[in-house]
Design an enzyme around this catalytic site. Structure first.
Site, PDB file in Angstrom:
ATOM      1  N   THR A  98       0.823  -1.214   0.000  1.00 22.59           N
ATOM      2  CA  THR A  98       0.000   0.000   0.000  1.00 22.59           C
ATOM      3  C   THR A  98       0.852   1.257   0.000  1.00 22.59           C
ATOM      4  OG1 THR A  98      -1.813  -1.116   1.164  1.00 22.59           O
ATOM      5  CG2 THR A  98      -1.756   1.285   1.270  1.00 22.59           C
TER       6      THR A  98
ATOM      7  N   GLN B 193      -5.906  -0.790  -2.460  1.00 21.00           N
ATOM      8  CA  GLN B 193      -5.570   0.536  -1.947  1.00 21.00           C
ATOM      9  C   GLN B 193      -4.712   1.275  -2.972  1.00 21.00           C
ATOM     10  OE1 GLN B 193      -5.036  -2.379  -0.404  1.00 21.00           O
ATOM     11  NE2 GLN B 193      -5.504  -2.280   1.787  1.00 21.00           N
TER      12      GLN B 193
ATOM     13  N   GLN C 250      -9.816   4.484  -1.935  1.00 23.48           N
ATOM     14  CA  GLN C 250      -9.348   3.937  -0.664  1.00 23.48           C
ATOM     15  C   GLN C 250      -7.922   4.399  -0.383  1.00 23.48           C
ATOM     16  OE1 GLN C 250      -9.769  -0.298  -0.266  1.00 23.48           O
ATOM     17  NE2 GLN C 250      -8.923  -0.352   1.797  1.00 23.48           N
ATOM     18  N   ASP C 251      -7.721   5.017   0.789  1.00 18.33           N
ATOM     19  CA  ASP C 251      -6.392   5.463   1.230  1.00 18.33           C
ATOM     20  C   ASP C 251      -5.821   6.564   0.330  1.00 18.33           C
ATOM     21  OD1 ASP C 251      -6.764   3.460   3.051  1.00 18.33           O
ATOM     22  OD2 ASP C 251      -5.093   2.219   2.414  1.00 18.33           O
TER      23      ASP C 251
ATOM     24  N   ASP D  85     -11.116   5.174   4.617  1.00 16.83           N
ATOM     25  CA  ASP D  85      -9.889   5.610   5.309  1.00 16.83           C
ATOM     26  C   ASP D  85      -9.094   6.580   4.440  1.00 16.83           C
ATOM     27  OD1 ASP D  85     -10.713   3.723   7.175  1.00 16.83           O
ATOM     28  OD2 ASP D  85      -9.345   2.183   6.437  1.00 16.83           O
TER      29      ASP D  85
ATOM     30  N   ARG E  52     -11.968   5.651  12.213  1.00 18.99           N
ATOM     31  CA  ARG E  52     -11.873   4.371  12.917  1.00 18.99           C
ATOM     32  C   ARG E  52     -10.449   4.176  13.408  1.00 18.99           C
ATOM     33  NH1 ARG E  52     -12.151  -0.711   8.809  1.00 18.99           N
ATOM     34  NH2 ARG E  52     -10.891   0.105   7.081  1.00 18.99           N
TER      35      ARG E  52
END
Length: 398
Positions: A165, A200, A222-223, A244, A308
């Site tokens: 990632t 990601q 994502q990310d 996220d 989170r």
């Protein structure tokens, strides 16, 4: 199809996606009859004339290639970039070859290692489809674009293609003192479905200390924004993602930023989570890290959490922030680890909008008092008085 045509097609596709992301929360419209993507590509990918080495006539200020005149440079300032000063050097990037460099990485590579000067990489409008790294040996670099909707650096790696990632970032910043103004960072990999493995795709990774971003865009799913390590400042930025999409273990202040979710929409009457704004990774109570969002706004699509707990001592604060009804009523998530309920620091202060109702928040979410929120409201949170310069510092005019 030739390599040159393939590269051009990719570039144009990135441009269309970039423009679309600014005005639409999803990409479904790209394939509608109103925007025939493939037709647009076939019209635009053919080069209109050959590209030859740039030369300058001693008797004229016209920009010319070695083989022919280049009309793309007609409006380019003839005396740009300005000469270096003892404090500032300028490295000019233009995709049409109208100044020193045609790629951002080439300009970064040309900057001397361990320079104490402010080195401004002035980047003309356009999308630069390349993977860029600013190594730790090159501090005090500024990327100055022409507007976050006019200048962008884009790549399409994922965790799978990059073997991890963290390595998928289109732009990676490892040096201290980095500044970006009026430019976007994009990852144009396909938007993953929920639960997809190794999908990601980072637009940027910020691993250097004392970084500032003014009027910048961050586009991904994502990310999107790996706000990894160090003290960072974001002012009037546009940040798009799904899951996220701001994550890491930095100590960062976000002021007047727009946070746009492109998470999957939730059918009426259902309340299944499809995304999350933050995933902060503080690992110890002694670590002085966290994210603070002040006078920001959250909108877009999905049913999402504010954050989170990626690590047990995750710390995130939202103050004076407008939250639309895409924010789940519980607000936060402990990464399905109830032991983290006792160690996370999740606070909200005088936020507004349908998503800001605290009545059904998780028990460990805090409604902060005036005293509790004070350390998170200004640049003192990131020791800004020690390093943060104003937007106008080293700003290059044409």
């Amino acid at each position: 199809m030739s390599t040159q045509i393939n590269a051009s097609a990719t570039f144009v596709a990135a441009f269309l996606v970039f423009s679309a992301h600014l005005y639409f929360p999803t990409t479904a419209h790209l394939f509608s009859p109103a925007m025939p993507l493939l037709g647009a590509l076939s019209d635009l990918i053919e080069p209109s004339f050959p590209f030859c080495p740039l030369t300058f006539s001693s008797a004229s200020t016209d920009h010319q290639y070695g083989c022919q005149y280049n009309p793309l440079c007609d409006n380019f300032p003839p005396d740009f970039p300005p000469p270096d000063t003892p404090a500032v050097s300028v490295f000019c990037v233009d995709p049409n070859g109208c100044c020193d460099f045609t790629t951002v990485q080439a300009a970064v590579d040309a900057i001397p290692n361990h320079s104490r000067k402010r080195n401004v990489v002035w980047i003309n409008k356009g999308i630069y489809f390349e993977k860029v790294t600013v190594p730790s040996s090159k501090p005090n670099i500024t990327f100055q674009g022409q507007g976050f909707d006019m200048t962008a650096i884009a790549w399409n790696d994922t965790a799978k293609s990059a073997n991890g990632t963290f390595y998928s970032a289109s732009v990676s910043i490892f040096a201290s003192g980095f500044v970006a103004k009026n430019i976007s960072f994009m990852n144009v990999a396909p938007i993953p479905r929920p639960g997809a493995v190794d999908a990601q795709a980072l637009a940027i990774r910020i691993n250097g200390d004392q970084a500032a971003f003014w009027g910048c865009g961050f586009f991904g799913a994502q990310d999107t924004l790996h706000d990894d390590r160090g003290r960072h400042y974001f002012k009037e930025c546009f940040i798009q993602g799904s899951i996220d999409f701001i994550f890491g273990d930095a100590r960062s202040l976000y002021e007047n930023c727009r946070l746009i979710s492109i998470a999957d929409p939730v059918p009426s009457g259902q309340r299944s989570i499809t995304g999350s704004v933050t995933a902060h990774a503080r690992v110890s109570e002694d670590d002085n890290t966290g994210y603070s969002f002040v006078h920001c706004s959250i909108g877009g699509t999905g049913w999402i959490w504010l954050g989170r707990a990626w690590r047990p001592y995750s710390r995130v604060v939202f103050a004076y922030t407008s939250m639309s009804d895409i924010i789940a009523s519980e607000g936060w998530n402990d990464w399905n680890d109830p032991s983290r309920d006792q160690t996370v620091f999740y606070g909200e202060y005088k936020c507004t909008g349908d998503g800001a109702n605290l009545a059904d928040r998780v028990p460990y979410a805090q409604k902060l008092s005036d005293v509790q929120v004070l350390p998170f409201l200004s640049t003192s949170f990131i020791d800004g008085d020690q390093w943060l310069k104003p937007y106008s510092d080293s700003l290059i005019s044409t």
